[in-house]
Design a protein around this motif. Structure first.
Motif: not given
Length: 694
Positions: A244-259
């Motif tokens: 997931v971390d190396h997938h260009p699309v899926l990684r954005d689905w799981f990239d969030y800030d603290g709040p």
């Protein structure tokens, strides 16, 4: 009564050898002043101390102080209803109890306290556990078992009276809110802007649900199959997180800030509190038990195999209270930073009201109450080793908030290197790449640095090419600890709130009335969710202020449990043994009162809640804050004042309980009437010994 057989000459010689070996190891840790020390000393010292304490001290408490009675029917046998009261094999119950008490505290507390050096925390973990934490858990479990599995608050109300009882009930509920909020903040900081970590942790939720459905509906009774399925899927989730971390699309689905992550954890906590226990809570506990025990054993084997050196000095310059991770002097803050792993009030909530309802034989209370806490203390020793085998500069770069060391990488390394702990930007960038992360700077909370330490040890022992996998496996391992505690803590808090609300409107107290379940769950989740969310927008990382509050409240909860235990011992004619609970109680009251007083009234801005609030208010009024910090300042000022109010309440509640306990003890000593003991009458056990004991 339970007690070990008398020692023969060979047995005596063997135990003398263990004592000498343990004394040598502890002495080596305490007196060593070289640049580095081998981690094997920690393992040897821990095993020797735990073995002697369990064999002799816990046997003394079991036989003399408590007089365990294997022939006495437990609440699990007398009230067996197949739901709450269920006689359970002692090995199964040990695993369940350990999973419930072993939250992230024994992992995170030692990691944070390593800023003082390895020595203070290690000594407190070893001796605080065997003389305090294990005693609290054991005594509380025993007294709750003798009282039909009553909760700590109920026992306080029954044995002390209405004042102590109400104070304990309200205090315990508010302490639970702080505990859950801080644990949530730890897991949020571990997942922040880490798609690999976030996707892996997220995958554990459907995996737990699948295992629950498998054991209940798909293949009932096939526990081994479900276990293998769950463990296999957890390992697959770690590997899948890398994809997931190396997938260009899926990684954005799981990239969030603290709040954003905080809001997700809040939503998860509400769902976990209201769904049936078999669907999520039970299978997560079950899987996390295997993961916890298996990982700790593997870590111990790796340490024995690799014999890594501890690079953190025995004592650092930050014993003077100027630490970057949290401010405060060595005394008392090392003792409240390492709560779980040495002595933890949260355990009293599990040892009363939950585990007693499953205890099949009273004689097993020693193994489960004292023994499980020893295992948790060993987890804390592993965490201390994993944190201190890192280069000190790396350790401080990961754990120090940007508000202390600087916003940019170059500022951070310059600040940390000026402390005498050299580190470079290139070193941190290479470490982050190796761990599969974008950056490891300012990852406060202790979980990321602990995962780096664990991953380094695992990679050295089992395969350096899989460093990123080991790191994210460690993150998942820590997250399982944390989410298990959030699950159980929210549910316990909901039960406690329903008990209180039931006095206002009777249906609200019924756990079977779903509107009451939804309302009470929403209130509890909203309360801890507020502190969690505010921690994510704190420029100092949240941990700087919330972890000391967590430690103070947790240790005060332990003091409440020991107050109840001490009072019961005196009331039942065991005053000559009262030192067993009174000595750790006195120590806890001293350290928590000192810490609370400093957090309230210290003029140091980074220590005192009120000092920080006043400093921010002055800067806001004079207009010296930049626009972004000025926008956050009113909320942070309110939060610091709220933290101060909570600290004052916890301090007041503790002293009310102490005073009420002294009142009862005085009346017993003067032979004046007190509330009667609420111990249930003796009923002979009819359970078959072979399945209970084996």
């Amino acid at each position: 009564m339970q007690g070990d057989r008398k020692l023969g000459p060979l047995g005596l010689l063997a135990w003398i050898a263990v004592a000498v070996l343990g004394a040598g190891a502890v002495g080596g840790i305490a007196l060593h002043r070289g640049e580095q020390i081998n981690a094997l000393w920690f393992i040897v010292a821990a095993v020797a101390v735990y073995a002697i304490a369990y064999r002799f001290y816990s046997a003394f408490i079991a036989a003399k102080v408590l007089a365990l009675d294997a022939t006495r029917a437990t609440p699990a046998e007398r009230f067996n209803d197949g739901r709450d009261f269920v006689p359970t094999n002692k090995w199964v119950l040990f695993g369940h109890h350990f999973a419930a008490i072993a939250g992230p505290g024994p992992l995170i507390g030692p990691t944070l306290a390593a800023q003082f050096g390895y020595l203070p925390g290690t000594l407190w973990i070893l001796f605080g556990a065997v003389l305090g934490g294990c005693v609290q858990d054991f005594v509380t479990l025993f007294f709750s078992t003798r009282r039909d599995g009553r909760s700590l608050g109920q026992m306080a109300r029954d044995e002390l009276g209405p004042v102590g009882g109400v104070t304990a009930l309200v205090g315990v509920l508010m302490i639970m809110v702080i505990l859950i909020a801080v644990l949530g903040l730890v897991v949020v900081n571990a997942m922040k802007h880490s798609p690999w970590a976030t996707s892996t942790v997220a995958a554990t939720i459907p995996i737990a649900v699948l295992v629950g459905l498998y054991m209940r509906n798909i293949r009932p009774g096939r526990v081994l199959e479900a276990s293998l399925l769950g463990l296999g899927l957890l390992l697959l989730a770690v590997g899948g997180g890398g994809w997931v971390d190396h997938h260009p699309v899926l990684r954005d689905w799981f990239d969030y800030d603290g709040p954003a992550l905080a809001l997700m954890v809040i939503a998860y906590g509400f769902v976990a509190a209201v769904v049936p226990v078999w669907l999520l809570l039970a299978p997560r506990d079950y899987l996390s038990t295997f993961m916890k025990l298996g990982t700790i054993i593997a870590l111990a084997i790796a340490i024995l195999f690799m014999a890594p050196t501890v690079k953190m000095p025995a004592l650092t310059r930050f014993v003077d209270g100027t630490g970057p991770i949290f401010a405060g002097d060595l005394f008392p803050f090392v003792f409240i930073t390492i709560a779980c792993g040495a002595i933890s009030g949260f355990h009293a909530l599990i040892s009363s009201g939950t585990t007693p309802k499953l205890l099949a034989n009273e004689a097993d209370a020693r193994f489960i109450g004292y023994g499980a806490m020893i295992m948790e203390s060993f987890v804390a020793i592993m965490a201390m080793i994993a944190a201190t085998v890192l280069d000190p500069g790396v350790y401080f770069a990961i754990n120090s908030p940007a508000g202390i060391v600087g916003e940019t990488a170059s500022q951070a390394v310059a600040t940390i290197s000026s402390w005498g702990f050299p580190v470079s930007v290139a070193q941190m960038e290479a470490l982050a790449r190796g761990m599969g992360e974008a950056t490891l700077f300012a990852r406060t909370g202790g979980a990321p640095s602990l995962a780096v330490g664990m991953a380094s040890i695992f990679a050295s022992a089992f395969g350096a090419s899989l460093l990123a996998m080991w790191y994210h496996f460690a993150i998942m391992f820590e997250a399982l600890f944390i989410l298990t505690t959030i699950d159980a803590g929210t549910r316990v808090g909901r039960f406690m709130l329903q008990d209180l609300l039931g006095n206002i409107h009777a249906p609200l107290g019924r756990t079977s009335w779903y509107p009451g379940v939804l309302l009470s769950s929403a209130i509890i989740v909203g309360a801890w969710g507020y502190f969690l969310y505010m921690g994510t927008i704190d420029p100092n990382g949240g941990i700087n202020s919330l972890w000391p509050l967590f430690g103070i409240s947790n240790q005060m909860l332990a003091a409440i449990a020991l107050c109840v235990g001490t009072t019961i011992l005196v009331k039942c004619g065991k005053a000559r043994y009262v030192w067993v609970t009174a000595l750790p109680l006195i120590w806890l009251v001293i350290i928590t009162s000192t810490a609370a007083w400093q957090k309230l009234f210290s003029p140091e801005v980074r220590v005192g809640f009120l000092a920080q609030a006043n400093d921010l208010a002055q800067k806001l009024a004079t207009g010296v804050l930049p626009p972004d910090k000025a926008a956050q300042a009113p909320q942070l000022i309110f939060n610091n004042r709220l933290d101060a109010a909570l600290t004052a309440f916890f301090l007041l509640a503790t002293w009310i309980l102490v005073a009420d306990s002294l009142r009862v003890v005085w009346r017993v000593w003067r032979k004046r009437p007190v509330s009667p003991l609420t111990e249930s009458p003796h009923v002979p056990s009819r359970l078959v010994e072979d399945w209970v004991r084996d």
